[in-house]
Design an enzyme around this catalytic site. Structure first.
Site, PDB file in Angstrom:
ATOM      1  CD  GLU B 126      32.332  46.069  33.764  1.00 29.63           C
ATOM      2  OE1 GLU B 126      33.107  46.786  34.799  1.00 29.63           O
ATOM      3  OE2 GLU B 126      31.950  45.040  33.781  1.00 29.63           O
ATOM      4  CG  HIS B 196      24.132  37.001  36.195  1.00 32.51           C
ATOM      5  ND1 HIS B 196      24.485  36.869  37.514  1.00 32.51           N
ATOM      6  CD2 HIS B 196      25.259  37.152  35.540  1.00 32.51           C
ATOM      7  CE1 HIS B 196      25.561  36.724  37.687  1.00 32.51           C
ATOM      8  NE2 HIS B 196      26.284  36.933  36.400  1.00 32.51           N
TER       9      HIS B 196
HETATM   10  C1  LIG Z   1      31.151  44.862  37.159  1.00 36.91           C
HETATM   11  C2  LIG Z   1      31.176  43.745  36.668  1.00 36.91           C
HETATM   12  N1  LIG Z   1      31.682  43.191  35.497  1.00 36.91           N
HETATM   13  C3  LIG Z   1      31.628  41.951  35.113  1.00 36.91           C
HETATM   14  C4  LIG Z   1      31.130  41.109  36.007  1.00 36.91           C
HETATM   15  C5  LIG Z   1      31.028  39.373  35.491  1.00 36.91           C
HETATM   16  N2  LIG Z   1      32.254  38.853  36.146  1.00 36.91           N
HETATM   17  C6  LIG Z   1      32.018  38.208  37.274  1.00 36.91           C
HETATM   18  S1  LIG Z   1      33.596  37.516  37.726  1.00 36.91           S
HETATM   19  C7  LIG Z   1      34.491  37.967  36.444  1.00 36.91           C
HETATM   20  C8  LIG Z   1      35.949  37.928  36.494  1.00 36.91           C
HETATM   21  C9  LIG Z   1      36.718  38.401  37.783  1.00 36.91           C
HETATM   22  O1  LIG Z   1      37.873  37.828  37.775  1.00 36.91           O
HETATM   23  P1  LIG Z   1      38.801  37.788  39.013  1.00 36.91           P
HETATM   24  O2  LIG Z   1      38.737  39.296  39.583  1.00 36.91           O
HETATM   25  O3  LIG Z   1      40.130  37.600  38.589  1.00 36.91           O
HETATM   26  O4  LIG Z   1      38.462  36.952  40.012  1.00 36.91           O
HETATM   27  P2  LIG Z   1      38.426  35.493  40.276  1.00 36.91           P
HETATM   28  O5  LIG Z   1      36.953  35.141  39.481  1.00 36.91           O
HETATM   29  O6  LIG Z   1      39.190  34.797  39.593  1.00 36.91           O
HETATM   30  O7  LIG Z   1      38.235  35.069  41.550  1.00 36.91           O
HETATM   31  C10 LIG Z   1      33.726  38.654  35.706  1.00 36.91           C
HETATM   32  C11 LIG Z   1      34.063  39.360  34.485  1.00 36.91           C
HETATM   33  C12 LIG Z   1      30.734  41.414  37.279  1.00 36.91           C
HETATM   34  N3  LIG Z   1      30.177  40.480  38.289  1.00 36.91           N
HETATM   35  N4  LIG Z   1      30.705  42.572  37.616  1.00 36.91           N
END
Ligand SMILES: Cc1ncc(C[n+]2csc(CCOP(=O)(O)OP(=O)(O)O)c2C)c(N)n1
Ligand SMILES: [Mg+2]
Lengths: 390, 426
Positions: B126, B196
């Site tokens: 972000e 959220h």
């Molecule tokens: C700062 C922030 N930005 C966006 C999100 C929304 N979000 C939650 S999980 C995710 C994807 C994360 O992917 P990864 O790090 O590969 O972990 P995985 O879900 O594959 O275990 C996103 C964009 C969040 N929780 N926190």
């Protein structure tokens, strides 16, 4: 309820059958330990790599099997309870990635420290939480591991710092925990887990730098499951060699679907830290079977064939099972018996998680601040006051 | 992703709101005010699933901007972005998963229509997204960044507050990032829990140099978003996520703008001024109807729309007329934007005030997070009869919170406060 009872009954019947079969063969017939050739890790800024010839005892194998199977079944049950709307809110499942949690845990001690993101159910279990506590947390009940207040993303237990919802935010925390280990000279290490998506957050690099600068006993582990939500690694990362992204930090790329590979690499990494060589990075190549969260069917950004292929060819549980069977380390019946008892444990836990009461109203506002005397908190209107204590 | 959207919006299709407001004439602790509809037991499953704490009230159709089309709020956002990409060759849209439509489907189809160099996914970062947007904007692009949830805007806080907001001032007007617009889904949704559900507008309202805008409906969303994009200041556009699907209106297909920093009087009245923004407008409208019906009190309902810089004049004029003000927002009370309004109105209209100004907020003053901790509890506090299907009786009728907070439902709660403000009138 009815299905529940009948499941338990069926489980008992099967178990009796299984016991009868198993007893036909004595344990002495089994190989008590065997040596396995595992995939070599890719290394970065290291002279040596973890061993590729490793030994697993029968007891270890049975234990890894049971724990992985428990995590798998727990996640499938959570899926079911979610669809029944008994679990609400956010829920990220870990099935497919079991070898990571189990392998890491087998490579460190329970006195070491661990922190992860929101895909936390498996680690909560391997760190010592019970299935009951986890399931009850998922359903938001009193008996939950965070008293029913944390839910799926926020679970904690001894030496397990959660369960963190903000992507990437847990990694500098893990470096801080590593500083504490170093300062206290307790020879413990701190493991910080994050995803391939999280690997692109700036704070990860801030944490790398601090950990390397101060030679902290920090193991940074990227669980690369190929997707961050709907974005594949190639579309989000300039370099998908996550194990090299610490630049000046040594790194290992590990087959994250093989519990033995993960175990060996983790042992290697922990030895590196305990020897005072500073932080080390690991990339575990793994896969999540479910979608990102319960709302994501997980098939709009990857093909069903891809999922089937991983399930068919590199499922961590099947891999271990095949190894054990082909080396005469266990019998099919014995593993089935484990499955049955795991299933029963899950059913019992689910039963508890659906009948345990929710946290009482008096606890709604607790733990906002540390305070000696209760603090008054406004309710949903100006006339209702709630007490807050910590 | 698409799916996440489905999850989020489920249950927000609010056709049904609190069906029975008790006849209690007394408001003592609000305890008798709300009675759950006895018919709630016989509601169909789908009705129960769709009950929310408000009923979306569309505005009368406007025809001055040309032909209209039925759109919900996320579609009206898409339409605004579509118009922008079509009319402004320098416009680019980026954010996490936006090329696939984004978590809430707001950018669906735009990549295919305008190309992957104009609508693209960013990595998960972000702070980088906003900083990148500032750079693109200062170099002349119309930069439209999406932050997946308002709750995830904090890693970018520094870029917004220290870089975006101060660029023009600190360069003596030589440089600015006025072409930057940051969009983010905002506010309560019922089961969003800790990360959220947040309504962080007050954090940004403390920062001169940026504009903060929150729409109440699809028509307003499109016009206000297009204004933000056209405005020569960096703007944050918060979209009430619970309205993405629940709010449907006839929205003009072509581009149009609705002026920023101009509050909208959505209902004229003479006895008390009700100020809100976003979803809460619909709660206020319901309260206003109730006040008219039950108390004969005439409410003027004002949608602030732009939080920063806000329309002091419209609010004060109204308070001069009515002598009473009630402000309601979703965010925590302490340091909430209501406090700012309240202090300005006190200063401007002190002699016109007939009663103390009242703030109300949806959840808890100390921390909205508090009740959002447990998705079930937050759901409870938000909705009159949400989807506690399996064990509905226990959760809904016998739930301890239900018993002890029978007035934990929003419209009646605000109504109750309104009664104190207007007590000499009835
Ligand atoms: C700062 C922030 N930005 C966006 C999100 C929304 N979000 C939650 S999980 C995710 C994807 C994360 O992917 P990864 O790090 O590969 O972990 P995985 O879900 O594959 O275990 C996103 C964009 C969040 N929780 N926190
Ligand atoms: Mg991932």
């Amino acid at each position: 309820m009815l299905t529940n009872i009948s499941n338990v009954l069926r489980a008992t019947a099967q178990r009796n059958g299984a016991v009868a079969l198993v007893s036909a063969r004595t344990y002495a017939d089994f190989t008590t330990e065997a040596s396995f050739e595992i995939k070599k890790c890719d290394i970065h800024k290291l002279e040596e790599a973890p061993a590729t010839q490793v030994v697993m005892t029968r007891d270890e194998g049975l234990q890894y099997y049971r724990v992985m199977q428990t995590i798998r079944r727990m996640e499938l049950k959570a899926d079911q309870l979610y669809k029944q709307k008994i679990i609400r809110g956010f829920c990220h499942l870990y099935d497919g990635q079991e070898a990571c949690a189990v392998g890491i845990e087998a490579g460190i001690n329970l006195t070491d420290h661990l922190i992860t993101a929101y895909r936390a159910h498996g680690y909560t279990y391997t760190r010592g939480g019970t299935v009951k506590q986890i399931m009850a947390e998922l359903t938001g009940r009193r008996g939950g591991i965070a008293k029913g207040k944390g839910g799926s993303m926020h679970m904690y237990t001894k030496n397990f710092y959660g369960g963190n919802g903000i992507v990437g935010a847990q990694v500098p925390l893990g470096a801080g925990v590593a500083l504490a280990c170093k300062y206290l000279e307790n020879n413990q290490v701190s493991v910080s887990l994050y995803g391939d998506g999280a690997a692109n957050q700036g704070q990860i690099f801030e944490a790398y730098n601090m950990a390397a600068l101060w030679k902290l006993p920090a193991i940074f582990i990227c669980e690369n499951n190929r997707y961050g939500m709907g974005t594949s690694v190639e579309r989000s990362a300039a370099s998908t060699d996550y194990y090299k992204r610490g630049d000046y930090i040594s790194g290992l790329r590990v087959d994250g679907m093989d519990v033995l590979c993960v175990r060996e690499a983790t042992k290697f990494a922990a030895d590196h830290c305990r020897a005072g060589k500073g932080p080390i990075l690991m990339e575990l190549q793994t896969y999540r079977y479910h979608g990102h969260s319960m709302s994501d069917p997980g098939v709009s950004y990857r093909t069903r064939e891809e999922i089937q292929e991983v399930r068919g060819k590199s499922d961590p549980i099947s891999l271990l099972k095949d190894r054990m069977l082909s080396n005469n380390m266990a019998s099919i019946e014995e593993l089935k018996e484990i499955d049955v008892s795991v299933r029963k444990e899950i059913e019992d836990a689910a039963q508890f998680a659906t009948t345990d009461p929710e946290p009482p109203l008096e606890e709604l506002c607790n733990h906002i601040f540390y305070n000696d005397s209760p603090m008054e908190v406004r309710g949903t209107n100006p006339w209702t006051k709630l007490k807050s204590v910590s | 992703m698409a799916a996440a959207a489905r999850f989020f919006i489920r249950g927000a299709n609010s056709k049904l709101s609190i069906t029975a407001i008790g006849t209690g004439s007394q408001c003592s602790f609000g305890a008798t005010l709300v009675k759950l509809s006895p018919s709630s037991n016989s509601r169909t499953k789908s009705q129960r699933r769709h009950a929310a704490h408000f009923t979306f009230q569309p505005d009368p159709e406007q025809t001055q901007y040309g032909p209209t089309q039925k759109m919900n709020l996320f579609q009206s956002v898409t339409s605004a972005l579509d118009n922008t990409l079509a009319n402004d060759p320098t416009a680019v849209i980026f954010g996490e998963d936006v090329a696939f439509g984004g978590v809430f489907r707001c950018t669906v189809g735009l990549r295919d229509k305008y190309g992957k160099d104009r609508v693209f996914n960013t990595p998960l970062c972000e702070q980088g997204i906003v900083g990148f947007g500032i750079g693109a904007a200062v170099a002349g692009a119309t930069a439209i960044a999406e932050i997946q949830f308002a709750d995830y805007i904090y890693p970018a806080f520094d870029q917004i507050v220290n870089e975006a907001a101060k660029y023009r001032y600190r360069s003596g007007n030589l440089f600015d990032c006025g072409n930057l617009t940051i969009r983010a889904p905002w506010g309560c949704v019922g089961h969003g829990s800790l990360y959220h559900s947040q309504s962080p507008e007050a954090f940004f309202a403390h920062c001169p140099g940026i504009k903060v805008v929150i729409p109440r409906s699809p028509v307003q969303a499109k016009g206000l978003l297009l204004s933000c994009i056209a405005d020569q200041n960096p703007c944050i556009f918060f979209e009430p996520k619970i309205l993405y699907r629940a709010a449907v209106e006839q929205v003009p297909v072509e581009s149009y703008t609705i002026p920023l920093s101009q509050a909208d009087i959505v209902q004229e009245g003479s006895d008390v001024t009700l100020v809100a923004w976003g979803t809460q407008i619909h709660v206020m409208r319901e309260v206003a109807n109730m006040a008219q019906e039950k108390l004969g009190v005439s409410c003027e309902v004002i949608d602030l729309q732009t939080i920063l810089p806000w329309d002091v004049e419209t609010v004060c004029k109204s308070v001069v007329k009515t002598g009473r003000l009630l402000i309601s927002h979703e965010a925590p009370i302490t340091g909430g934007f209501a406090a700012e309004i309240s202090s300005s109105v006190q200063e401007e209209c002190f002699l016109n005030l007939e009663a103390p100004i009242k703030d109300d907020q949806l959840l808890n003053p100390v921390s909205q997070l508090l009740v959002s901790l447990n998705p079930r509890l937050s759901t409870f506090l938000l909705r009159s009869s949400y989807q506690w299907r399996s064990a509905r009786k226990r959760h809904f009728v016998d739930h301890p919170i239900r018993k002890q907070h029978p007035d934990g439902l929003h419209v009646p709660s605000v109504f109750c406060i309104l009664k104190t403000v207007t007590s000499p009138l009835h």
